[in-house]
Enzyme design. Sequence first.
Site, short mmCIF file in Angstrom:
data_model
loop_
_atom_site.label_atom_id
_atom_site.label_comp_id
_atom_site.label_asym_id
_atom_site.label_seq_id
_atom_site.Cartn_x
_atom_site.Cartn_y
_atom_site.Cartn_z
N ARG A 45 0.87 -1.22 -0.26
CA ARG A 45 -0.02 -0.01 0.03
C ARG A 45 0.91 1.14 -0.01
O ARG A 45 1.61 1.38 1.05
CB ARG A 45 -1.06 -0.26 1.37
CG ARG A 45 -1.31 1.37 1.58
CD ARG A 45 -2.62 1.35 2.57
NE ARG A 45 -3.80 0.66 1.91
CZ ARG A 45 -5.09 0.57 2.25
NH1 ARG A 45 -5.27 1.35 3.51
NH2 ARG A 45 -6.11 0.11 1.87
N HIS A 52 -7.08 0.84 -6.61
CA HIS A 52 -7.33 0.00 -5.33
C HIS A 52 -8.15 -1.32 -6.04
O HIS A 52 -9.40 -1.62 -5.73
CB HIS A 52 -8.30 0.56 -4.59
CG HIS A 52 -8.31 0.10 -3.19
ND1 HIS A 52 -7.61 -1.08 -2.71
CD2 HIS A 52 -9.00 0.41 -1.94
CE1 HIS A 52 -7.65 -1.38 -1.32
NE2 HIS A 52 -8.81 -0.37 -1.01
N GLN A 104 -10.13 -3.94 -3.57
CA GLN A 104 -11.60 -3.32 -3.10
C GLN A 104 -12.46 -3.65 -3.99
O GLN A 104 -13.52 -4.30 -3.87
CB GLN A 104 -11.18 -2.02 -3.00
CG GLN A 104 -12.48 -1.28 -2.56
CD GLN A 104 -13.06 -1.57 -1.16
OE1 GLN A 104 -12.04 -1.70 -0.22
NE2 GLN A 104 -14.22 -2.02 -0.97
N ASP A 135 -17.04 7.12 -1.59
CA ASP A 135 -15.89 6.97 -0.96
C ASP A 135 -15.49 8.35 -0.33
O ASP A 135 -16.25 9.29 -0.39
CB ASP A 135 -14.77 6.84 -2.18
CG ASP A 135 -13.34 6.52 -1.65
OD1 ASP A 135 -13.27 6.26 -0.16
OD2 ASP A 135 -12.39 6.34 -2.34
N CYS A 138 -16.44 1.56 0.28
CA CYS A 138 -15.05 0.96 0.55
C CYS A 138 -14.86 0.94 1.96
O CYS A 138 -14.17 -0.28 2.50
CB CYS A 138 -13.94 1.48 -0.58
SG CYS A 138 -13.65 3.05 -0.23
N ARG A 182 -13.29 -8.65 1.31
CA ARG A 182 -11.91 -8.47 1.24
C ARG A 182 -10.98 -9.70 1.44
O ARG A 182 -10.13 -9.96 0.74
CB ARG A 182 -11.51 -7.07 2.01
CG ARG A 182 -12.38 -5.86 1.61
CD ARG A 182 -12.01 -5.15 0.15
NE ARG A 182 -10.54 -5.20 0.08
CZ ARG A 182 -9.67 -4.15 0.75
NH1 ARG A 182 -10.29 -3.16 1.21
NH2 ARG A 182 -8.29 -4.08 0.52
N1 CP Z 1 -11.19 -0.20 2.22
C1 CP Z 1 -10.02 -0.50 2.71
O1 CP Z 1 -9.09 -0.70 1.93
O2 CP Z 1 -9.98 -0.28 3.82
P1 CP Z 1 -8.66 0.04 4.66
O3 CP Z 1 -7.83 1.31 4.40
O4 CP Z 1 -8.93 -0.05 6.17
O5 CP Z 1 -7.43 -1.00 4.45
N1 NVA Z 2 -9.87 6.86 -1.60
C1 NVA Z 2 -9.54 6.18 -0.41
C2 NVA Z 2 -9.65 5.05 -0.26
C3 NVA Z 2 -9.67 4.19 1.20
C4 NVA Z 2 -9.78 2.75 1.21
C5 NVA Z 2 -7.95 6.54 0.05
O1 NVA Z 2 -7.23 6.59 -0.81
O2 NVA Z 2 -7.82 6.94 1.09
#
Ligand code: CP
Ligand code: NVA
Length: 306
Positions: free
Chosen positions: A100, A127, A130, A220, A260, A288
């Site tokens: 990430r 993502h 997701q 989101d 999400c 997930r």
């Molecule tokens: N939706 C999602 O990716 O959640 P987290 O940021 O908690 O991993």
């Molecule tokens: N768009 C959001 C998604 C979180 C799961 C972010 O990148 O923070």
Amino acid sequence: MVKDFISLADFSAEELLELLDLSDHLKQQQRQGIPHRLLEGKTLAMIFEKPSLRTRVTFQTGMYQLGGHSVLLETLLGERESVPDVARNLDRWVDGITARTFRHADVLGLAAHARVPVINALSDELHPCQILADAQALREHRGNDFSSLKLAFVGDGNNVFYSWINLAAKLPLNVTLVCPKGYEGDTRILEDAKSTAKGALRITSDIESGLKDADAVYTDVWASMGQEEEAAIREEAFRAYQVNARVMSLAKPDALFMHCLPAHRGSEVTDEVIDSPQSIVFDEAENRLHAQKAVLARLMGGPQAY
Ligand code: CP
Ligand code: NVA
């Protein structure tokens, strides 16, 4: 199938459906208590530059349920060591890497330099994990044929939305981005997706027409991780795009609500919507685990693994 899981755009429709079927299968096995130790003795390195609840817990739990192990690295890539060097160390020890990151280029860099599979656990651009889980949830609630479905994505044209349009470029789903002018994000990604799209893709700032006949309404956060300094300005820009009961009433009467998570209740969504019977946000979160197990098994276990 390609070595890495970076973008849904890298997979054919058949491969995506195969991953969704495997995810359904693993979910059933997990629920019935049937062991599926497809990654016995294998290790996943998990690099997290940003916070996480769902992604981190589901990758770690998923590896455990598959008979493997995971190692967590909370670090900023490129600070202590270059991305290629991180990749070339890790691939001597582990069987897969999930990352990430802030920069999408860093996930690509890991994939280019590691001989083991690299999985995108969210970057500033995409993502995919997701949306694979979300697609599984959508199939569970609306059946496997997406061709007549319309998903209205109300909010920021960002990483989560881009992965939706990558999916819609492969599976026949109609996606509309409903957002304030100036927040469409990189419209080149949309234009590229349009050229190969199976369903209709469009952008509008008009909530009424954007939500008309929607089967699912997705939102989101308005300020993603890394955009915290823009939070106040975005709160103002997106205020009229809050998914509340009035906005949900513009979609089909039985439209699903999707997110999400994490949700900023009172900003992009109200309690009455996220806690309503139409909301499937925790089904998405549950999936997930199963969807990522499918990706892990497919990439790290090889075809003999299932
Ligand atoms: N939706 C999602 O990716 O959640 P987290 O940021 O908690 O991993
Ligand atoms: N768009 C959001 C998604 C979180 C799961 C972010 O990148 O923070």
